[in-house]
Design a protein around this motif. Structure first.
Motif, mmCIF file in Angstrom:
data_model
loop_
_atom_site.group_PDB
_atom_site.id
_atom_site.type_symbol
_atom_site.label_atom_id
_atom_site.label_comp_id
_atom_site.label_asym_id
_atom_site.label_seq_id
_atom_site.Cartn_x
_atom_site.Cartn_y
_atom_site.Cartn_z
ATOM 1 N N PRO A 321 3.792 -37.177 -19.944
ATOM 2 C CA PRO A 321 4.225 -38.341 -20.123
ATOM 3 C C PRO A 321 3.033 -39.464 -20.150
ATOM 4 N N VAL A 322 1.923 -39.066 -19.892
ATOM 5 C CA VAL A 322 0.726 -40.156 -20.174
ATOM 6 C C VAL A 322 -0.213 -39.137 -20.982
ATOM 7 N N ALA A 323 -0.426 -38.107 -21.041
ATOM 8 C CA ALA A 323 -1.406 -37.439 -21.952
ATOM 9 C C ALA A 323 -0.906 -37.815 -23.276
ATOM 10 N N MET A 324 0.231 -37.093 -23.713
ATOM 11 C CA MET A 324 0.540 -36.936 -25.144
ATOM 12 C C MET A 324 0.675 -38.570 -25.676
ATOM 13 N N PRO A 325 1.297 -39.560 -25.164
ATOM 14 C CA PRO A 325 1.179 -40.768 -25.886
ATOM 15 C C PRO A 325 -0.258 -41.143 -26.200
ATOM 16 N N VAL A 326 -1.170 -41.066 -25.022
ATOM 17 C CA VAL A 326 -2.640 -41.094 -25.319
ATOM 18 C C VAL A 326 -3.111 -40.357 -26.458
ATOM 19 N N ARG A 327 -2.818 -39.176 -26.575
ATOM 20 C CA ARG A 327 -3.334 -38.474 -27.770
ATOM 21 C C ARG A 327 -2.890 -39.060 -28.980
ATOM 22 N N MET A 328 -1.576 -39.518 -29.157
ATOM 23 C CA MET A 328 -0.954 -39.848 -30.168
ATOM 24 C C MET A 328 -1.735 -41.144 -30.553
ATOM 25 N N PHE A 329 -1.994 -42.034 -29.594
ATOM 26 C CA PHE A 329 -2.761 -43.328 -30.184
ATOM 27 C C PHE A 329 -4.060 -43.209 -30.660
ATOM 28 N N MET A 330 -4.822 -42.105 -29.994
ATOM 29 C CA MET A 330 -5.944 -41.759 -30.447
ATOM 30 C C MET A 330 -5.914 -40.985 -31.846
ATOM 31 N N GLY A 331 -4.926 -40.548 -32.394
ATOM 32 C CA GLY A 331 -4.723 -39.904 -33.514
ATOM 33 C C GLY A 331 -5.119 -38.498 -33.484
ATOM 34 N N GLU A 332 -5.147 -38.079 -32.147
ATOM 35 C CA GLU A 332 -5.582 -36.533 -32.058
ATOM 36 C C GLU A 332 -4.285 -35.686 -31.907
ATOM 37 N N ALA A 333 -3.101 -35.765 -31.997
ATOM 38 C CA ALA A 333 -1.888 -35.016 -32.034
ATOM 39 C C ALA A 333 -1.145 -35.003 -33.557
ATOM 40 N N GLN A 334 -0.785 -33.766 -33.668
ATOM 41 C CA GLN A 334 0.053 -33.568 -35.045
ATOM 42 C C GLN A 334 1.315 -34.116 -34.863
ATOM 43 N N TRP A 335 2.248 -33.951 -35.630
ATOM 44 C CA TRP A 335 3.482 -34.498 -35.745
ATOM 45 C C TRP A 335 4.371 -33.995 -35.017
ATOM 46 N N TRP A 336 4.161 -32.470 -34.800
ATOM 47 C CA TRP A 336 5.075 -31.588 -34.103
ATOM 48 C C TRP A 336 4.675 -31.488 -32.649
ATOM 49 N N GLU A 337 3.411 -31.909 -32.189
ATOM 50 C CA GLU A 337 3.017 -31.813 -30.742
ATOM 51 C C GLU A 337 3.925 -32.564 -29.876
ATOM 52 N N PRO A 338 4.195 -33.873 -30.011
ATOM 53 C CA PRO A 338 5.272 -34.650 -29.130
ATOM 54 C C PRO A 338 6.500 -33.994 -29.164
ATOM 55 N N LEU A 339 7.088 -33.456 -30.287
ATOM 56 C CA LEU A 339 8.229 -32.863 -30.046
ATOM 57 C C LEU A 339 8.310 -31.522 -29.220
ATOM 58 N N LEU A 340 7.284 -30.757 -29.252
ATOM 59 C CA LEU A 340 7.288 -29.471 -28.451
ATOM 60 C C LEU A 340 6.918 -30.074 -27.088
ATOM 61 N N SER A 341 5.865 -30.852 -26.768
ATOM 62 C CA SER A 341 5.692 -31.304 -25.401
ATOM 63 C C SER A 341 6.797 -31.920 -24.590
ATOM 64 N N LEU A 342 7.673 -32.722 -25.493
ATOM 65 C CA LEU A 342 8.949 -33.383 -24.733
ATOM 66 C C LEU A 342 10.111 -32.190 -24.560
ATOM 67 N N GLY A 343 10.082 -31.211 -25.449
ATOM 68 C CA GLY A 343 10.969 -30.036 -25.208
ATOM 69 C C GLY A 343 10.495 -29.317 -23.831
ATOM 70 N N LEU A 344 9.323 -29.038 -23.641
ATOM 71 C CA LEU A 344 8.921 -28.400 -22.419
ATOM 72 C C LEU A 344 9.210 -29.302 -21.187
ATOM 73 N N LEU A 345 8.879 -30.426 -21.398
ATOM 74 C CA LEU A 345 9.123 -31.657 -20.289
ATOM 75 C C LEU A 345 10.563 -31.692 -19.885
ATOM 76 N N ALA A 346 11.498 -31.585 -20.833
ATOM 77 C CA ALA A 346 13.259 -31.555 -20.748
ATOM 78 C C ALA A 346 13.468 -30.235 -19.956
ATOM 79 N N ALA A 347 12.931 -29.161 -20.447
ATOM 80 C CA ALA A 347 13.284 -27.689 -19.677
ATOM 81 C C ALA A 347 12.853 -27.821 -18.464
ATOM 82 N N ALA A 348 11.566 -28.268 -18.312
ATOM 83 C CA ALA A 348 11.159 -28.075 -16.802
ATOM 84 C C ALA A 348 11.903 -29.239 -15.793
ATOM 85 N N ALA A 349 12.396 -30.437 -16.500
ATOM 86 C CA ALA A 349 13.113 -31.289 -15.600
ATOM 87 C C ALA A 349 14.603 -30.667 -15.231
ATOM 88 N N ILE A 350 15.088 -29.889 -16.244
ATOM 89 C CA ILE A 350 16.473 -29.387 -15.968
ATOM 90 C C ILE A 350 16.220 -28.036 -14.847
#
Length: 380
Positions: A321-350
Motif C-alpha cells: 500500500p505504500v511502496a507501489m504508490p511511491v514507485r508510481m510517483f517516481m515513474g519506476e513502475a510499469q502499467w501492469w505492476e500496480p494491477l498485479l500488486s493489488l491482486g496479490l494484496l486482495a488475495a492475501a486480504a481474503i
C-alpha cells in the motif's frame, strides 16, 4: 387439514439461510458496521483529531510554499563571462561569478546556487542555463531572453522522493494502528463486560467481525481521502499545479491500496483481540500486527533509495500500500505492476479475513487465560 402455500417473502416464511431469531449475515454485518461508524463519529476526540490533522496538513503545505517563495525572492545563479551583464539586469536574480563553466556546474551540484547562466555560441540567444534536476522556470522568466536549459540530473529530486514516501508511510501507519487499536480495545471491553454474549445472541460471530472490519475500514479510508483532498486543495491554493499533476495518480492508487491493506490489518487486530479477555493482555497480541503495520514505514524511509528493495516491497501485502504508490510517483513502475500488486494484496486480504473469522468465532466467548492460537485454529 390442508396447508396453504405462501409466497416467498411473506411474514409467515422463515429464511432457510438464517436460523430462527437470527439476522441474515449481510444485514447483520451492515448493522454492526453502522454501529461502529456512528459510535466513533459522535465522539469529540474523533472529530477534534480529524480536524487537527487536516489543519496541520493544509498549514504544512501553505507554510512550505511561503518559505519557498521567500527563498526564491533573490535567486542565486552562477554566471560566467558575458552572462554577467545579462543577469545583472534581472532584479529577481543574484549573480555569483564563476571562473568557468566547470566551476559553475560545481556550484549548482553543491546547492550554493539554483542554476548557472553561461555563454553559448551555439544558442540563438547566446546563453545557456544549467540546472540540477528541474528546469528553473523562475530563472528563465527573469532573463530578457529564453535560453535552452541543460539538466545535470534528470531523475526526480531525492528530497521530493523522501517527502512523498514519508507522507504515504506515515498516513498508512497512523490510521492502521489507530483504528486497529480501537478494534482491539472495543473487542476486549465487550468480552470483559459480557456484552459480546448479548451481541452474539442477535448476530453471528462472523457478522460481528465483518461489521467491525467494514466499519473501521470506512472510517480509515474516509479520513485518508479527506487528507488527500486537503493536500490537493493546498497544492492548488499555493500554485503548485505541476507537483499536483505528478501526485494525482499515486494518491488515487494509494487510497485504493490503503482500503485492501487496512482490511487485512484490521482482521488481524480483531482476531488477536478475540484471544484475550483483559486489557492488560492486549499488548502481546497487538505487537506482531503492529510490527507488520510499521514495516511499510521503515521500508520507504530506510530503503527508499533502493529500487530492488522497493520493487520487492511493492509485492509484499503489508508494504505494497505504500511502496507501489511511491514507485508510481517516481515513474519506476510499469502499467501492469500496480494491477498485479493489488491482486496479490486482495488475495492475501481474503485469506487473512477467512483465518481471522475462524479464530474470532472460536475464541470470542472464551474468557480467562489467553486462548492459544493453535487451539483457535484447530479443527473440531
Amino acid at each position: 387439514m390442508t396447508t396453504t402455500p405462501t409466497a416467498s417473502g411473506s411474514p409467515g416464511v422463515q429464511d432457510p439461510a438464517a436460523p430462527a431469531g437470527e439476522v441474515p449475515l449481510t444485514q447483520a454485518s451492515l448493522m454492526v458496521a453502522e454501529r461502529e461508524i456512528v459510535t466513533q463519529v459522535r465522539t469529540k476526540s474523533f472529530i477534534i483529531s480529524l480536524v487537527v490533522t487536516l489543519v496541520i496538513v493544509l498549514a504544512g503545505i501553505v507554510v512550505s510554499a511561503v518559505l519557498a517563495d521567500r527563498e526564491d525572492s533573490g535567486t542565486r545563479v552562477a554566471v560566467v563571462g558575458g552572462a554577467v551583464q545579462e543577469v545583472s539586469g534581472a532584479k529577481a536574480l543574484e549573480p555569483v561569478t564563476a571562473p568557468d563553466v566547470t566551476a559553475a556546474e560545481e556550484l549548482v551540484r553543491s546547492g550554493d546556487v539554483e542554476a548557472a547562466v553561461v555563454p553559448d555560441a551555439g544558442s540563438p540567444v547566446g546563453l545557456r542555463v544549467i540546472a540540477l534536476s528541474d528546469a528553473p522556470s523562475d530563472v528563465v522568466a527573469a532573463l530578457s531572453v529564453s535560453p535552452p536549459v541543460d539538466l545535470l540530473d534528470t531523475s526526480t529530486s531525492d528530497d521530493l522522493r523522501y517527502l512523498v514516501s514519508f507522507g504515504f508511510g506515515l498516513v498508512f501507519m497512523m490510521f492502521a494502528m489507530g483504528s486497529g487499536a480501537m478494534i482491539v480495545q472495543n473487542t476486549v471491553q465487550e468480552k470483559q463486560s459480557r456484552i459480546v454474549e448479548i451481541l452474539l445472541s442477535a448476530v453471528p460471530a462472523r457478522a460481528l467481525l465483518a461489521g467491525k472490519v467494514l466499519g473501521n475500514s470506512v472510517l480509515a479510508v474516509g479520513q485518508t481521502a479527506a487528507i488527500a483532498a486537503v493536500a490537493v486543495l493546498g497544492l492548488l491554493l499555493t500554485g503548485q499545479g505541476d507537483l499536483l499533476d505528478l501526485l494525482t495518480a499515486p494518491i488515487v492508487w494509494f487510497v485504493v491500496f490503503f482500503l485492501f491493506g487496512f482490511v487485512l490489518v484490521a482482521a488481524l487486530f480483531a482476531a488477536g483481540a478475540s484471544l484475550v479477555s483483559r486489557q492488560e493482555d492486549t499488548g502481546s497480541v497487538m505487537m506482531p500486527t503492529m510490527m507488520l503495520v510499521m514495516l511499510p514505514y521503515f521500508v520507504v524511509i530506510f530503503l527508499g533509495d533502493s529500487r530492488l528493495a522497493m520493487t520487492i516491497a511493492s509485492y509484499v501485502p503489508f508494504s505494497a500500500p505504500v511502496a507501489m504508490p511511491v514507485r508510481m510517483f517516481m515513474g519506476e513502475a510499469q502499467w501492469w505492476e500496480p494491477l498485479l500488486s493489488l491482486g496479490l494484496l486482495a488475495a492475501a486480504a481474503i485469506v487473512v479475513v477467512a483465518l481471522a473469522a475462524r479464530i474470532y468465532s472460536r475464541a470470542l466467548l472464551r474468557t480467562g487465560s489467553r486462548v492459544p492460537l493453535r487451539q483457535a485454529l484447530a479443527r473440531d
